[in-house]
Design an enzyme around this catalytic site. Structure first.
Site, short mmCIF file in Angstrom:
data_model
loop_
_atom_site.label_atom_id
_atom_site.label_comp_id
_atom_site.label_asym_id
_atom_site.label_seq_id
_atom_site.Cartn_x
_atom_site.Cartn_y
_atom_site.Cartn_z
N ASP A 82 0.82 -1.21 0.00
CA ASP A 82 0.00 0.00 0.00
C ASP A 82 0.85 1.25 0.00
OD1 ASP A 82 -1.90 1.87 0.21
OD2 ASP A 82 -3.16 0.64 1.47
N SER A 621 -13.55 5.46 -0.47
CA SER A 621 -14.21 6.70 -0.87
C SER A 621 -15.70 6.51 -1.14
CB SER A 621 -13.52 7.29 -2.12
OG SER A 621 -12.26 7.82 -1.80
N ASN A 824 -5.11 9.59 2.88
CA ASN A 824 -4.73 8.70 1.79
C ASN A 824 -5.87 8.08 1.00
OD1 ASN A 824 -1.85 8.80 2.19
ND2 ASN A 824 -2.19 7.63 4.05
N TYR A 825 -7.02 7.84 1.61
CA TYR A 825 -8.04 7.01 0.97
C TYR A 825 -9.34 7.72 0.62
CZ TYR A 825 -5.04 3.14 2.30
OH TYR A 825 -3.97 2.30 2.44
N LEU A 826 -9.62 8.85 1.27
CA LEU A 826 -10.87 9.55 1.02
C LEU A 826 -10.63 10.69 0.04
CD1 LEU A 826 -12.30 9.71 4.65
CD2 LEU A 826 -12.63 7.95 2.91
#
Length: 866
Positions: A82, A621, A824-826
């Site tokens: 990741d 997201s 990092n992810y949204l």
């Protein structure tokens, strides 16, 4: 006195309580020394996400090293460890086999709604910022947001970023003040803000995406700073998908830590009670351990073992001058060194404000030339220009190398990347650079290999730079593009769950886990690395079958954080796992015919650039968007909306296994919040008593007659005593500071009688409050009209309600790390659009660092959807 548990009435409970029966409370280790060179080992602090109060260090996407260094990497670039969680300046030489896995069954369903579901019918198709769109009108001018500090909110808030006209996104015009200690305006009382930015852009009515216009530069001004140019790359027609990332690059290299300064001659460690006269090299290493003597690390057997082994190697080359032979760790006494370090810390803390400012001024002046670089003629900030000092490796979780000695990095360890023909930077310590390269296909400015794990350390541009911003936008656009393919992918892997080809069946099962549980893909690991696993590297021991269709996952994921999840799965998946485990030992691989490279190669056949990591970003997201759409209350207060936002963020953090152990300071922090809540109730009680004393009619009104349930005489006496003491302390500090200033200006200091007068006033006020205690009556220092007092009581009621919501929110999030997913992810555009649609100042959600990191996301309007 009432219990210190919660003091929230039923109607003030959190909007969505966090339920996570299955998640483990396994935390991270402590912070790793200096820098961004390696991932911070510390758990995220409790206030890590508090907006504009603490600058976080956003992590950067790893960048491919120079061509001359690529062949040193042991794993192909398509392996899907990741990268989003890779620290700003760290990337392994050998790709780590660990890619821990997130998720919790509770995250899949919230209030009866599926959290992760197919998006084939999503009306908002994936788009990119380069697509031409029909223009719409720009929003009206917006006013500057007012903020008010308060000790119960995050820490002191920083001023939001003011902007020049049509240069950068404007601030919201909502007049909401800080959550606590200030009035909170109801949505209906403030003018709605429909658009966040006013730059020249074109929006599409369908999804709110932005078509960039060719304006290139704008101005942004931070409070207390001079204006500086900001390159608005998202408005220029840029295409950095090719090999060349830049044309010209000029910078001043890195800052090396200062050389070691030997301890005073009277400070010696002891061995078997005798002082040891150590040379500087071995004394420095002993000092690394001594400084950590009262931390958890010094109680860890592995940490102590690795430190002592490495220190003995140093002692062989630099033995004690008084010939003492050190052979046994238990006979070493580092406390004299520890006490010296603590005394030095105390001295620094005791410096006057003027002295601290002078030291900071000197430090800033020294670092000034390293902070920025020239990229294609533009000045851009450098992210991590300080080389990490030597020390002891701390690692995360049960890392087998924690305690190992990290060597001092020197110029001859570092490769510098600059533009051809530009001046070569001069190191700030003796030595020559290892190499000078001119690689325009990479975005790092310098790199070296650290000795503990053999990882490359990189110096990149700052998170808010154009290159990093473009990388972030491309990442989220790729995740949005997955919406157009996800139904076909799910249909195919669902069919392959029954494939007669075992490799296809294993691949399909792994894809099911990655999609439904947001597991990381996972890679093979070396024996000297922490035993962390991901989906493709799961062993049979990590998955337990429970009839009729439950799987129990229990393994260490990324950063040695435990992943525990009991989840109901598709019956065919249950049968497959049973089949894969047949005739295998617990230590055997569950998926023995699948690896990360093969899996990503298969995913790329559906969509260019698709990897398992993209699935994780997409699911995070889309889940976040759904949670916000379903869970944001209408006609609610700002704090109720913020609680709904944080609840949605927690659902994603649980899904992605972004857990933490409750901070050690959590109970202490909650205790302070409970005291603050009582103090608000005390203020309300006093105002009630004033009204009751003024007019008997108030005795017939329930809201003024009922006592505050959790205030008793003992607490009130203690609180009033603390008020007096604080007033006296404040007077003493002000008296000393004023006299110091007068002396500096050549004037005579104030006489002690000035201070004594203030102390006596505080004592007199305490005695007056003591007389009122228990009488149910009170008076104000200055007379006020009853209507004004009624209004003040109502404001306190709102403050108390808001503060209870904040307490509930903090308690619910004590074991969940919200920062990782937010960074990092949204997709930050989800937050920007939600804030605009619900009239919530984005400064209450995004820290100053995130506002700097995601300026391009502020361009969307309130109709934008992921």
């Amino acid at each position: 006195m009432s219990s210190d548990a919660y003091m929230s009435s039923d109607d003030d409970r959190p909007l969505g309580s966090l339920q996570n029966d299955g998640k483990a409370n396994v935390g991270r280790g402590s912070a790793n020394g200096y820098a961004k060179g390696e991932a911070s080992d510390s758990p995220m602090s409790e206030d890590e996400d508090m907006p504009l109060s603490q600058v976080t260090a956003p992590k950067s996407e790893p960048v491919t090293p120079a061509k001359s260094l690529r062949r040193k990497r042991a794993v192909a670039l398509d392996s899907s460890s990741d990268d989003d969680d890779t620290p700003l300046a760290s990337s392994p030489v050998k790709q780590s086999a660990t890619t821990p896995m997130p998720g919790t069954s509770k995250a899949s369903t919230v209030n009866g709604h599926k959290a992760v579901k197919a998006e084939s019918d999503d009306k908002h198709s994936s788009t990119t910022v380069k697509k031409k769109r029909a223009p719409t009108k720009k929003g009206p001018p917006q006013k500057k947001l007012k903020r008010e500090d308060h000790d119960a909110s995050a820490s002191e808030g920083e001023e939001a970023i003011p902007v020049k006209k049509e240069k950068v996104p404007r601030k919201r015009k909502s007049k909401v003040k800080e959550d606590t200690g200030a009035d909170v305006e109801e949505p209906g009382k403030s003018k709605p803000t429909k658009k966040r930015a006013t730059s020249n852009k074109v929006k599409d009515g369908a999804d709110g995406s932005v078509t960039p216009q060719p304006k290139k530069k704008g101005k942004v001004k931070d409070e207390g700073e001079d204006e500086e140019e900001v390159y608005r790359w998202w408005e220029a027609q840029q295409n950095n998908d090719g090999e060349v990332k830049w044309q010209t690059l000029e910078h001043n290299g890195v800052i090396f830590p200062p050389p070691y300064e030997p301890l005073p001659s009277n400070v010696k460690m002891r061995y078997k009670g005798k002082e040891v006269d150590l040379p500087s090299d071995s004394e420095e290493v002993a000092g690394f351990y001594a400084a950590m003597l009262e931390t958890e690390h010094a109680q860890d057997a592995t940490f102590n073992k690795n430190f002592f082994e490495d220190w003995l190697k140093v002692l062989q080359d630099h033995p004690p001058r008084n010939k003492i032979k050190i052979t046994k760790f238990e006979d070493c006494d580092f406390r004299p060194m520890f006490e010296h370090f603590e005394a030095e810390k105390a001295k620094k803390k005791a410096l006057s404000t003027a002295e601290k400012k002078e030291l900071k001024k000197q430090k800033d002046a020294f670092e000034e030339k390293y902070i920025t670089c020239l990229l294609d003629g533009r000045k851009e900030k450098v992210g991590n220009f300080r080389v990490e000092p030597p020390g002891l490796f701390r690692g995360r979780g049960d890392h087998p190398k924690k305690g190992a000695l990290k060597f001092r990095v020197r110029p001859d360890d570092i490769t510098i990347n600059i533009g051809e023909g530009t001046p070569v930077p001069v190191p700030n310590m003796p030595g020559q650079w290892k190499a000078i390269v001119h690689d325009q296909t990479v975005t790092w400015l310098a790199n070296w290999v650290e000795n503990v794990n053999g990882n490359y350390k990189y110096v990149f541009l700052a998170a808010g730079s154009s290159l990093k911003g473009q990388s972030d936008m491309q990442k989220f656009e790729k995740a949005r593009e997955l919406k157009n393919h996800v139904d076909r992918i799910r249909k195919d892997y669902s069919a392959d769950l029954r494939s007669k080809v075992m490799a296809d069946r294993q691949r399909a099962t792994a894809m099911y886990f990655i999609d439904k549980l947001a597991l990381r893909a996972g890679n093979e690991k070396g024996e000297d690395e922490a035993d962390t696993v991901g989906c493709c590297s799961l062993r049979c021991e990590h998955v337990t079958l429970e009839a009729p269709d439950f799987l129990i996952f229990d393994f260490l994921g990324k950063d040695s954080i435990r992943y525990y999840n009991r989840v109901s799965v598709d019956p065919q998946v249950f049968k497959n796992i049973k089949l894969f485990k047949d005739n295998k030992e617990n230590s055997d691989n569950l998926f023995d015919r699948v690896n990360t490279s093969l899996l990503n190669k298969h995913l790329a056949s559906y969509m260019k650039g698709l990897t398992a990591k993209v699935f994780r970003t997409y699911n995070a997201s889309i889940t976040f968007q759904q949670q916000l759409d379903e869970g944001t209350p209408a006609n609610a207060t700002i704090q109720e909306k913020l609680n709904a936002y944080n609840h949605a963020n927690r659902m994603v953090a649980i899904l992605c296994n972004h857990q933490r152990s409750a901070p050690k300071t959590h109970e202490q922090s909650m205790g302070k919040m409970r005291d603050r809540l009582r103090s608000l109730k005390y203020d309300r009680m006093k105002l009630r008593h004033v009204l009751l004393s003024m007019d008997p009619k108030y005795k017939k009104q329930k809201q003024y007659v009922d006592d505050e349930s959790d205030l008793d005489d003992d607490w009130i006496e203690e609180y009033e005593e603390s008020i007096k003491n604080k007033e006296i302390e404040k007077a003493e500090k002000k008296f000393a500071k004023d006299n110091e200033k007068l002396v500096q200006e050549g004037n005579k200091p104030q006489p002690d009688s000035v201070l004594q007068e203030k102390i006596e006033a505080a004592e007199a006020e305490y005695k007056r409050l003591a007389k009122e205690r228990g009488t149910g009556k009170a008076k104000l220092k200055r007379d006020r009209a009853p209507e004004k007092i009624e209004e003040a009581v109502q404001k306190l009621d709102e403050k108390i309600k808001t503060f209870k919501l904040q307490m509930d929110d903090r308690e619910a999030g004590k074991e969940v790390a919200l920062g990782t997913s937010k960074i990092n992810y949204l997709d930050p555009r989800i937050t920007a659009a939600w804030c605009s649609a619900h009239n919530v100042p984005i400064e209450k959600i995004f820290s100053k660092t995130l506002l700097t990191k995601f300026p391009w996301a502020m361009e969307v309007n309130d109709t934008w959807k992921f």
